[in-house]
Scaffold this motif. Structure first.
Motif, PDB file in Angstrom:
ATOM      1  N   ARG A 179       0.987  -1.118  -0.036  1.00 37.83           N
ATOM      2  CA  ARG A 179      -0.079  -0.050  -0.005  1.00 37.83           C
ATOM      3  C   ARG A 179       0.927   1.167  -0.102  1.00 37.83           C
ATOM      4  NH1 ARG A 179      -5.153   0.802   2.255  1.00 37.83           N
ATOM      5  NH2 ARG A 179      -5.516   3.108   3.007  1.00 37.83           N
ATOM      6  N   ARG A 180       1.768   1.196   1.009  1.00 35.35           N
ATOM      7  CA  ARG A 180       2.808   2.530   1.068  1.00 35.35           C
ATOM      8  C   ARG A 180       3.438   2.879  -0.173  1.00 35.35           C
ATOM      9  NH1 ARG A 180       3.326   0.240   6.077  1.00 35.35           N
ATOM     10  NH2 ARG A 180       5.234  -0.688   5.493  1.00 35.35           N
ATOM     11  N   TYR A 181       4.014   1.773  -0.869  1.00 34.75           N
ATOM     12  CA  TYR A 181       4.957   1.760  -1.921  1.00 34.75           C
ATOM     13  C   TYR A 181       4.191   2.147  -3.157  1.00 34.75           C
ATOM     14  CZ  TYR A 181       8.683   0.199  -5.025  1.00 34.75           C
ATOM     15  OH  TYR A 181       9.884   0.083  -5.998  1.00 34.75           O
ATOM     16  N   ALA A 182       2.885   1.841  -3.383  1.00 30.03           N
ATOM     17  CA  ALA A 182       2.229   2.339  -4.417  1.00 30.03           C
ATOM     18  C   ALA A 182       1.928   3.750  -4.143  1.00 30.03           C
ATOM     19  CB  ALA A 182       0.866   1.347  -4.488  1.00 30.03           C
ATOM     20  N   ARG A 183       1.216   4.166  -2.896  1.00 24.87           N
ATOM     21  CA  ARG A 183       0.861   5.602  -2.744  1.00 24.87           C
ATOM     22  C   ARG A 183       2.257   6.473  -3.051  1.00 24.87           C
ATOM     23  NH1 ARG A 183       0.475   9.416   1.399  1.00 24.87           N
ATOM     24  NH2 ARG A 183      -0.918  11.119   0.648  1.00 24.87           N
ATOM     25  N   GLU A 184       3.312   6.178  -2.324  1.00 26.70           N
ATOM     26  CA  GLU A 184       4.461   6.960  -2.386  1.00 26.70           C
ATOM     27  C   GLU A 184       5.022   7.210  -3.801  1.00 26.70           C
ATOM     28  OE1 GLU A 184       6.975   6.676   1.019  1.00 26.70           O
ATOM     29  OE2 GLU A 184       5.463   7.431   2.252  1.00 26.70           O
ATOM     30  N   MET A 185       5.209   5.869  -4.604  1.00 28.35           N
ATOM     31  CA  MET A 185       5.879   5.987  -5.873  1.00 28.35           C
ATOM     32  C   MET A 185       4.920   6.763  -6.633  1.00 28.35           C
ATOM     33  SD  MET A 185       7.037   3.089  -8.247  1.00 28.35           S
ATOM     34  CE  MET A 185       5.994   2.001  -7.570  1.00 28.35           C
ATOM     35  N   GLU A 186       3.479   6.944  -6.645  1.00 27.45           N
ATOM     36  CA  GLU A 186       2.560   7.815  -7.256  1.00 27.45           C
ATOM     37  C   GLU A 186       2.531   9.205  -6.885  1.00 27.45           C
ATOM     38  OE1 GLU A 186       0.645   7.768  -9.865  1.00 27.45           O
ATOM     39  OE2 GLU A 186      -0.887   9.462  -9.376  1.00 27.45           O
ATOM     40  N   VAL A 187       2.364   9.407  -5.523  1.00 32.07           N
ATOM     41  CA  VAL A 187       2.122  10.713  -4.963  1.00 32.07           C
ATOM     42  C   VAL A 187       3.352  11.676  -4.797  1.00 32.07           C
ATOM     43  CG1 VAL A 187       0.640  11.841  -3.275  1.00 32.07           C
ATOM     44  CG2 VAL A 187      -0.257   9.803  -4.260  1.00 32.07           C
ATOM     45  N   TYR A 188       4.322  10.996  -4.437  1.00 31.70           N
ATOM     46  CA  TYR A 188       5.334  11.587  -3.805  1.00 31.70           C
ATOM     47  C   TYR A 188       6.468  11.603  -5.003  1.00 31.70           C
ATOM     48  CZ  TYR A 188       3.406  11.734   0.768  1.00 31.70           C
ATOM     49  OH  TYR A 188       2.422  12.067   1.859  1.00 31.70           O
ATOM     50  N   LEU A 189       7.143  10.450  -5.133  1.00 34.14           N
ATOM     51  CA  LEU A 189       8.379  10.262  -5.788  1.00 34.14           C
ATOM     52  C   LEU A 189       8.064  10.464  -7.543  1.00 34.14           C
ATOM     53  CD1 LEU A 189      11.401   9.941  -6.508  1.00 34.14           C
ATOM     54  CD2 LEU A 189      10.874   7.269  -6.578  1.00 34.14           C
ATOM     55  N   GLY A 190       6.830   9.953  -8.040  1.00 30.80           N
ATOM     56  CA  GLY A 190       6.424   9.926  -9.459  1.00 30.80           C
ATOM     57  C   GLY A 190       6.028  11.156  -9.845  1.00 30.80           C
ATOM     58  N   MET A 191       5.198  12.119  -8.889  1.00 29.51           N
ATOM     59  CA  MET A 191       4.828  13.504  -9.244  1.00 29.51           C
ATOM     60  C   MET A 191       5.884  14.394  -9.261  1.00 29.51           C
ATOM     61  SD  MET A 191       1.582  13.938  -9.788  1.00 29.51           S
ATOM     62  CE  MET A 191      -0.088  13.234  -9.669  1.00 29.51           C
ATOM     63  N   CYS A 192       6.911  14.171  -7.949  1.00 27.53           N
ATOM     64  CA  CYS A 192       8.094  15.148  -8.306  1.00 27.53           C
ATOM     65  C   CYS A 192       8.772  14.988  -9.663  1.00 27.53           C
ATOM     66  CB  CYS A 192       8.755  14.975  -7.017  1.00 27.53           C
ATOM     67  SG  CYS A 192       8.204  15.525  -5.642  1.00 27.53           S
ATOM     68  N   ARG A 193       9.198  13.859 -10.009  1.00 29.04           N
ATOM     69  CA  ARG A 193       9.835  13.599 -11.173  1.00 29.04           C
ATOM     70  C   ARG A 193       9.083  13.933 -12.416  1.00 29.04           C
ATOM     71  NH1 ARG A 193      12.057   7.370 -10.318  1.00 29.04           N
ATOM     72  NH2 ARG A 193      14.125   8.181  -9.683  1.00 29.04           N
ATOM     73  N   ARG A 194       7.697  13.895 -12.532  1.00 30.59           N
ATOM     74  CA  ARG A 194       6.788  14.404 -13.589  1.00 30.59           C
ATOM     75  C   ARG A 194       7.137  15.982 -13.657  1.00 30.59           C
ATOM     76  NH1 ARG A 194       1.724  13.092 -16.000  1.00 30.59           N
ATOM     77  NH2 ARG A 194       0.311  14.489 -15.472  1.00 30.59           N
ATOM     78  N   TRP A 195       7.130  16.834 -12.386  1.00 31.04           N
ATOM     79  CA  TRP A 195       7.104  18.205 -12.400  1.00 31.04           C
ATOM     80  C   TRP A 195       8.540  18.734 -12.939  1.00 31.04           C
ATOM     81  CZ3 TRP A 195       4.441  18.104  -6.983  1.00 31.04           C
ATOM     82  CH2 TRP A 195       3.251  17.548  -7.126  1.00 31.04           C
ATOM     83  N   ARG A 196       9.442  17.660 -12.378  1.00 33.72           N
ATOM     84  CA  ARG A 196      10.959  18.158 -12.771  1.00 33.72           C
ATOM     85  C   ARG A 196      11.015  18.249 -14.273  1.00 33.72           C
ATOM     86  NH1 ARG A 196      15.323  14.543 -13.554  1.00 33.72           N
ATOM     87  NH2 ARG A 196      17.409  15.527 -13.342  1.00 33.72           N
ATOM     88  N   GLU A 197      10.376  17.517 -14.988  1.00 30.45           N
ATOM     89  CA  GLU A 197      10.314  17.050 -16.424  1.00 30.45           C
ATOM     90  C   GLU A 197       9.498  17.794 -17.290  1.00 30.45           C
ATOM     91  OE1 GLU A 197      10.597  12.778 -16.713  1.00 30.45           O
ATOM     92  OE2 GLU A 197      12.387  12.713 -15.680  1.00 30.45           O
ATOM     93  N   ILE A 198       8.895  18.801 -16.659  1.00 29.43           N
ATOM     94  CA  ILE A 198       8.066  19.834 -17.503  1.00 29.43           C
ATOM     95  C   ILE A 198       9.004  20.641 -18.353  1.00 29.43           C
ATOM     96  CG2 ILE A 198       5.804  19.560 -16.104  1.00 29.43           C
ATOM     97  CD1 ILE A 198       6.504  22.148 -15.201  1.00 29.43           C
ATOM     98  N   PRO A 199       8.336  20.799 -19.550  1.00 31.48           N
ATOM     99  CA  PRO A 199       9.599  21.760 -20.473  1.00 31.48           C
ATOM    100  C   PRO A 199       9.728  22.959 -20.238  1.00 31.48           C
ATOM    101  CG  PRO A 199       7.307  21.239 -21.516  1.00 31.48           C
ATOM    102  CD  PRO A 199       7.253  20.612 -20.359  1.00 31.48           C
ATOM    103  N   LYS A 200       8.862  23.663 -19.356  1.00 25.91           N
ATOM    104  CA  LYS A 200       9.169  25.099 -19.122  1.00 25.91           C
ATOM    105  C   LYS A 200       9.719  25.247 -17.865  1.00 25.91           C
ATOM    106  CE  LYS A 200       4.798  26.282 -21.687  1.00 25.91           C
ATOM    107  NZ  LYS A 200       3.582  27.015 -21.777  1.00 25.91           N
TER     108      LYS A 200
END
Ligand code: ZN
Length: 276
Positions: A93-114
């Motif tokens: 449960r924790r791994y799924a949530r944190e991979m999505e909401v914390y690590l995954g989202m942060c990586r997603r925002w780091r990679e936006i092109p602006k």
């Protein structure tokens, strides 16, 4: 509104808006931030994004105890190719949530092109640090401080483990081992912060910088951003972060086995007491 979004000329201003809780991030805020970043990327009039926190503090971190804490709530997954956490138990449960909401989202925002600029005043702690770090530049008020105190929960750093690359290994260890606050000036000296400005000049200085950058060609900016990000990854950041994320979850699991909960029984008030 958990997150405010406005545009000022070529600059989008995205503001975390839970000042009563020092902008503690619950999942509702994570997804509202993701919507705001997506909107800024899709808006052709926006060249640069400024990320801010309403009130006296940028962000005190993840929500570990406000009435709107929503760790048990399901949101449509966007950042990680994994299943929903809510019908799972334990580490699953924790791994799924944190991979999505914390690590995954942060990586997603780091990679936006602006290009993005974190505009930081007051506390920038733990999950708050993650948000400042995913921005390309950081402008800090002279009252800003940066800290990752999660070792007090027995956890070896926040989910987006960029510390060695943001601070160098020596200062990264000090921040983690002590949980102490790194004042804006010291963060500047370490190269983690681009500018330190008086508190009452924070917005003006940040927007002046954003407007200068906005005059550059957008595709060139996107390529320069991507070039630095890819070099950072070649310097081991992405792989190191994946490694540390596993250790982070080992610590959560150890806490769950040996104490009251995955956070070693600590909430926001307990963390504050431990710091004093
Ligand atoms: Zn965690």
């Amino acid at each position: 509104m958990t997150v405010l979004h406005e545009t000022r000329g070529p600059v989008a201003l995205i503001t975390m808006n839970r000042p009563r809780y020092r902008n503690a991030q619950n999942s509702a805020m994570t997804y509202a931030l993701d919507d705001a970043f997506t909107r800024a990327v899709d808006d052709p009039s926006v060249a640069v994004i400024v990320l801010a926190g309403a009130g006296d503090h940028f962000s005190a971190g993840h929500d570990i105890g406000t009435p709107e804490r929503d760790a048990d709530t399901s949101f449509p997954r966007r950042a990680a190719p994994w299943w929903d956490h809510t019908d799972r138990v334990g580490a699953d449960r924790r791994y799924a949530r944190e991979m999505e909401v914390y690590l995954g989202m942060c990586r997603r925002w780091r990679e936006i092109p602006k290009p993005s600029i974190a505009m930081v005043q007051g506390a920038c702690v733990a999950g708050g640090l993650m948000l400042a770090w995913v921005c390309d530049l950081i402008v800090a008020a002279d009252d800003a401080f940066f800290a990752d105190p999660v070792l007090r929960m027995g956890i070896p750093g926040v989910e987006y483990f960029a510390h060695p690359w943001m601070l160098g290994p020596r200062l990264a260890r000090e921040m983690l081992f002590t949980g102490d606050r790194l004042p804006a000036r010291r963060a500047y000296e370490a190269g983690m912060v681009n500018r330190v400005v008086p508190r009452d000049a924070l917005a003006d200085e940040t927007f002046a910088l954003a407007e200068r950058i906005a005059r550059m060609p957008s595709f060139g900016l996107a390529l320069a951003k991507r070039a630095v990000n890819l070099c950072e990854d070649q310097m081991g950041m992405r792989a190191g972060m994946d490694t540390a994320f596993g250790l982070h979850h080992l610590a959560h699991a150890h806490n769950a086995e040996t104490s009251a909960d995955p956070l070693a029984g600590m909430d926001a008030a307990a963390m504050k007491r431990a710091a004093e």
